[in-house]
Each structure stands twice: as structure tokens, then as C-alpha cells.
Write a protein that holds these residues in place. Structure first.
Motif: not given
Length: 578
Positions: A38-42, A68-77, A230-234
């Protein structure tokens, strides 16, 4: 020799700047595997989207778009995972640009060759430096169509380069094309899909100095316990505090384990990567870290105890040991390997051959290995060796890049230096000046063995041929001088070095012959003998020894010739000579 290019100077190759060790994650529970997948796929999905955004930016990329790219990824991980993903994206884009530049260079080489050959008359013979004309009108026409195709590809590649447009496949282009040839690959669609997803996962984290055990995202304790942030959604999958998941499996690095333990106990940066081998169904953890740049030793110091010259071939390494004066010592050595089969098999064959080579060089007492700085990039074009398909396959199959990286890292661990030399004309000049003089009935010299001597001499700073033949070099070693020149004038040059009067063995036996058995007769029919006087010297016809008396016996010898008395004894009845 005026048409030859200038040879580049030999240099000591810098040691490895990074280390990587790997261990298997054994006895994982089904829950552990579900979390890792799950972590690898996300995170793999985030990496794919970030790579697409970076490719769209092209040459317009800058610090603001990166932020900008890094801020977008930080919210998801998380911020650390976002930094690792963007760094991997930049490395992949830069690699694609380098490959694009190499492709343009190869297309240029092919276009130049085709234009040259098409401009020549049909049937014109080529030289060693340039190919000749084509053999028939049919071949000329087909090559003209080939030239038009290459020019079109070159124009498209240059346009992509100028626009900053690259083409990258996450998971690999070869695996992607395998999807259309499942029967030949002996795979089902589910098996291929399983491999494709595993290759596109992203389970990696860069190290951080000063943080606990050198990494906050993937942490490995000195006891081998592995935990993942773990990233934020997991986060709901965590089994410990602070949103972390601890695996039941432990790791223990058998290779460089002490060095790894010293780093994590000092909280120095260590990067980790978790990946799955779909064929075996095994999970692995790879730890890597950087080493400080170490100043290489001077070339003279590396070659102070001699050098081992190594000639790289398609199926073996040809090695020869040379002393500091450039004289070959002992006999040739060969270390074979097989480059057929899978990539893993070929890599193992190279490692085993290099291990044997380095062990022998270490036992020989040298501190450096001389090897050619090979680069077959301009030699792999189909237009240059079109009719020599086997030769093109031969040079394309030689892993020069992997070989350089392997030998540098493995030699550095044994305290050996690698000296890179210019590969120009080593095989030709080695065979010309060293193969025949060193060949005996008990020692077979190949062209590759002679090339290893040329490589070793070039690493030591000596010319391939030192102005003195190998036969004269052997005479020097036995304390004898070579035959004199045709005259004694200064224009003929001085004679070779002769042993001093007080040297041992100066008037001893000649060196033993190596072209026949110890008690046999040489092929020439002449036996080796001790230094002796000539047959024309007086009073030494039978014993072959010089005799010198204080008085001359000229009159006595004349009377002996008349009377028949024994020569050398006085005759009492003989009257005085008138």
C-alpha cells in the motif's frame, strides 16, 4: 607516426564515493506485506505524477516550480517523502537528457559514415581508418534510404533536445514492451502486471545527518528493527506511535555491518530502499551512504612497486606483472568469465573474475593495476561495421561501464590503485614488440598477453618499446652486453649497459637455454659452454685454457719441429742453433 593522435596521459582513478549493502527481509507477515504494498503503490503514484509535471516544465524548470511541486506532494505524504520523490524525479530527468545527448551523438556518427561511403565510387577499397565504397548499386540505394531515415531521426532528436522534451518510462521500456510479447517471455498477463506494479512502486528515503539513526522516514535500529513513517492517507495502518509501522522482520548486514553500525550509532546519514523481487517473491532492504572524497595518491607512488597490466577482452582478462622499470616478470595470467545468460549471471561472472585478478595482484606485491580507459560508444554504429555483425555484437556485449565501477570499488577495498591508460594501439604495438620475443616452447604468448605488457608499460610512464628489444633486456639481467653496432662512430649510438668488473657471475656460465630439455641438444645443434679462449690461441689447443709463460720458446719449438722431440721439454743433446 605523424598521423597518430596524441596519447592522453595516464592517471590514477579516484576511489568509490558511495557504499551500498543489502539484506533480505525474512519472515514478513501478511499484514507487513499488505502495508508495504500500500505504501509503495501510494508513493509510486505520487512519483509518477511528479515526473510528468517535471517533464512538462522542460527547460522552464526553476526553484519556484520545484517548491510548488514539493508543497503539493507534502500534503499527500510528508515533507521528507516529498523531498525524496522530487530528488529522484530530477535524477531521472537528468539521466534522460544524457541519454538523449548520447543518441544524437550516435546518429551524427552514423550520418557521417554513410555520407562518406556514399560519396565514394562503387567497389573502392577502404583503409584502416575509413571504410570504402559500397559493393553494388543495390547496396548503395539501400544505404541512401538509410541515410534519409537517420537524418529524419536526428532532426527529431535535436528538436526534442532544444525544447527540453524527454521521454521516460517509469518501470522500464523493456518491461513495457514485454506486454506485447507475453508468449515469448513465457508470462501471463497477471504475472506481467505484478512485475509492472512492483517496478513502479516508490519505497525509498534519503538519509539525514543528526537525526536518530540517520533516517526519519525508514529507520533501522542497531538491533535490526525496521520501522516506516507512513504517509498521511495511510496513518490508520500504523501499529506504533507517531504514525509509524514496525515490521516483524529484522535485518543484519553481513557485509560492512560494522561500518553501517558505526554510522547509525553516530546518527550519520544512511539512505534506505525497500523493493520486491516478483520472480522469487522476496523483499529486500538496501542501505547506502556516501564516503568523503579521498585524495588519490600520485602516479609515481602508486607504481613504485611495479604494476599489473590488464587487457580486457570479451571472455577473459589477460594480466602480466611488470617491475618498476617496465620489464615483464614471470608469465602471463588469464582470468576467464562468461558474459552469456541473464544480467545477474553476467554480473556475477565479472565479480568472480575481478576477485581472482585482485587476489593475484595482491599476492604479487604490486600496489596498482593498469587498465585501459575503454569507450566503445563511437565503435558501435551499424554503419561503421555493417557487414561485421559478430564484431558489433562482441563490442556491444562488453560491459565497460560496469567493469570500471566494479574494479575501482573492489580494488579500493584491498588497498590497490587503478591506473587508467590510453587504449590506443596497445594490442598492435604489444604484439609487434613483445609477443614473439617472449614466446618459448614452455610459455605461450597471445596477442592479448602482449597487449597487457603494453598497458602496464604505459601505466608506468614508459613507451611500449623502450628502444631496447626484450632480448637485450634479458641479456642485461644476466650481466652480458648485446652485440656491438655496425661501427664505432657516435652516430651509431653507445653500446648497451655492461656488467661492472666486480659483479658476480660476470665471467660465469651463460644463462640456461629454454628451448630444449636440460640434457638435450638445442635445435641449433650447439651446446651452451663456459667462456673460453679461441682455438687459435697458442699452447691451448686441447685444454681450451689460456696459458702464459714468462719466457718465449720460439727457438725450442722450431727445434722440436725438426727433431721430433716433445714440445715444451728441453733436449740435452741438441746443439746450439746457429
Amino acid at each position: 607516426m605523424g598521423g597518430l593522435r596524441r596519447l592522453t596521459a595516464s592517471f590514477v582513478v579516484c576511489g568509490p564515493c558511495g557504499v551500498a549493502v543489502r539484506d533480505r527481509l525474512k519472515h514478513l507477515t501478511p499484514q507487513d506485506e499488505r502495508v508495504l504494498r500500500a505504501v509503495g503503490a501510494h508513493q509510486g503514484t505520487l512519483a509518477s505524477r511528479d515526473l510528468k509535471t517535471r517533464c512538462v516544465d522542460g527547460l522552464e524548470h526553476g526553484a519556484q516550480t520545484w517548491a510548488a511541486r514539493k508543497r503539493t506532494l507534502t500534503a499527500r505524504s510528508s515533507s521528507r517523502i516529498a523531498g525524496a520523490i522530487t530528488k529522484a524525479t530530477h535524477d531521472q530527468w537528468a539521466l534522460a537528457r544524457r541519454c538523449q545527448a548520447a543518441r544524437i551523438q550516435n546518429l551524427n556518427a552514423g550520418i557521417r559514415t554513410l555520407r562518406h561511403r556514399l560519396s565514394l565510387p562503387l567497389g573502392e577499397k577502404g583503409t584502416k581508418r575509413a571504410a570504402g565504397g559500397y559493393r553494388s548499386k543495390n547496396e548503395w540505394f539501400r544505404k541512401s534510404r538509410r541515410l534519409a531515415a537517420l537524418e529524419a531521426r536526428h532532426a527529431a532528436a535535436v528538436a526534442d533536445w532544444q525544447a527540453g522534451r524527454v521521454r521516460v518510462v517509469r518501470g522500464g521500456k523493456r518491461l513495457l514492451n514485454t506486454r506485447h510479447h507475453l508468449t515469448q517471455a513465457r508470462l501471463t498477463e497477471d504475472q506481467w502486471r505484478h512485475r509492472w506494479e512492483a517496478e513502479r512502486w516508490f519505497l525509498a528515503a534519503d538519509g539525514e545527518s543528526g537525526k536518530r539513526f540517520g533516517n526519519e522516514t525508514i529507520r533501522v535500529t542497531p538491533d535490526g528493527e525496521v520501522s516506516i513513517k507512513l504517509p498521511a492517507p495511510l496513518v490508520h495502518l500504523a501499529n506504533t506511535r507517531h504514525g509509524r509501522y514496525t515490521l516483524t522482520a529484522t535485518v543484519a548486514f553481513a557485509h560492512r555491518g560494522a561500518e553501517w553500525a558505526d554510522r547509525i550509532e553516530a546518527n550519520r546519514a544512511v539512505a534506505y530502499r525497500i523493493h520486491l523481487n516478483p520472480e522469487r517473491g522476496r523483499w529486500y532492504l538496501t542501505a547506502s551512504w556516501q564516503r568523503p572524497v579521498v585524495q588519490t595518491i600520485p602516479l609515481a607512488a602508486a607504481c613504485a612497486w611495479g604494476v599489473v597490466g590488464v587487457d580486457t577482452n570479451a571472455d577473459h582478462f589477460a594480466a602480466y606483472r611488470l617491475d618498476r622499470q617496465g620489464n615483464p616478470v614471470g608469465g602471463p595470467h588469464r582470468f576467464g568469465y562468461d558474459l552469456s545468460g541473464t544480467t545477474t549471471h553476467r554480473d556475477a561472472q565479472i565479480r568472480h573474475a575481478l576477485t581472482r585478478l585482485i587476489n593475484w595482484a595482491k599476492c604479487a606485491g604490486v600496489a596498482a593495476i593498469g587498465i585501459e580507459d575503454l569507450d566503445f560508444t563511437p565503435e558501435k554504429t551499424r554503419e561503421k561495421h555493417g557487414s561485421r555483425k559478430r564484431f558489433r555484437q562482441l563490442i556491444s556485449g562488453m560491459p565497460t561501464g560496469k567493469l570500471k565501477a566494479r574494479i575501482v570499488s573492489m580494488a579500493a577495498e584491498r588497498g590497490l590503485s587503478i591506473v587508467a591508460v590510453d587504449p590506443a594501439h596497445t594490442s598492435l604495438w604489444g604484439a609487434q614488440h613483445w609477443q614473439k620475443p617472449l614466446t618459448t616452447p614452455h610459455r605461450k604468448m597471445s596477442r592479448h598477453d602482449a597487449a597487457s605488457i603494453a598497458i602496464g608499460r604505459r601505466a608506468l610512464g614508459h613507451p611500449v618499446r623502450d628502444g631496447v628489444s626484450p632480448a637485450r633486456t634479458e641479456l642485461r639481467a644476466w650481466g652480458r652486453t648485446a652485440p656491438p653496432p655496425h661501427d664505432r662512430s657516435d652516430r651509431a649510438g653507445h653500446r648497451t649497459t655492461q656488467a661492472a668488473p666486480g659483479d658476480r657471475g660476470r665471467e660465469g656460465n651463460r644463462p640456461p637455454a629454454t628451448d630444449h630439455a636440460p640434457e638435450g641438444v638445442p635445435p641449433s645443434g650447439k651446446r651452451k659452454r663456459e667462456p673460453s679462449a679461441s682455438n687459435t690461441v697458442r699452447d691451448a689447443p686441447s685444454t681450451q685454457q689460456r696459458v702464459q709463460d714468462s719466457l718465449m720458446h720460439t727457438g725450442q719449438e722450431r727445434w722440436s719441429a725438426v727433431t721430433g722431440a716433445p714440445r715444451g721439454r728441453p733436449c740435452p743433446q741438441s746443439p746450439p742453433w746457429p
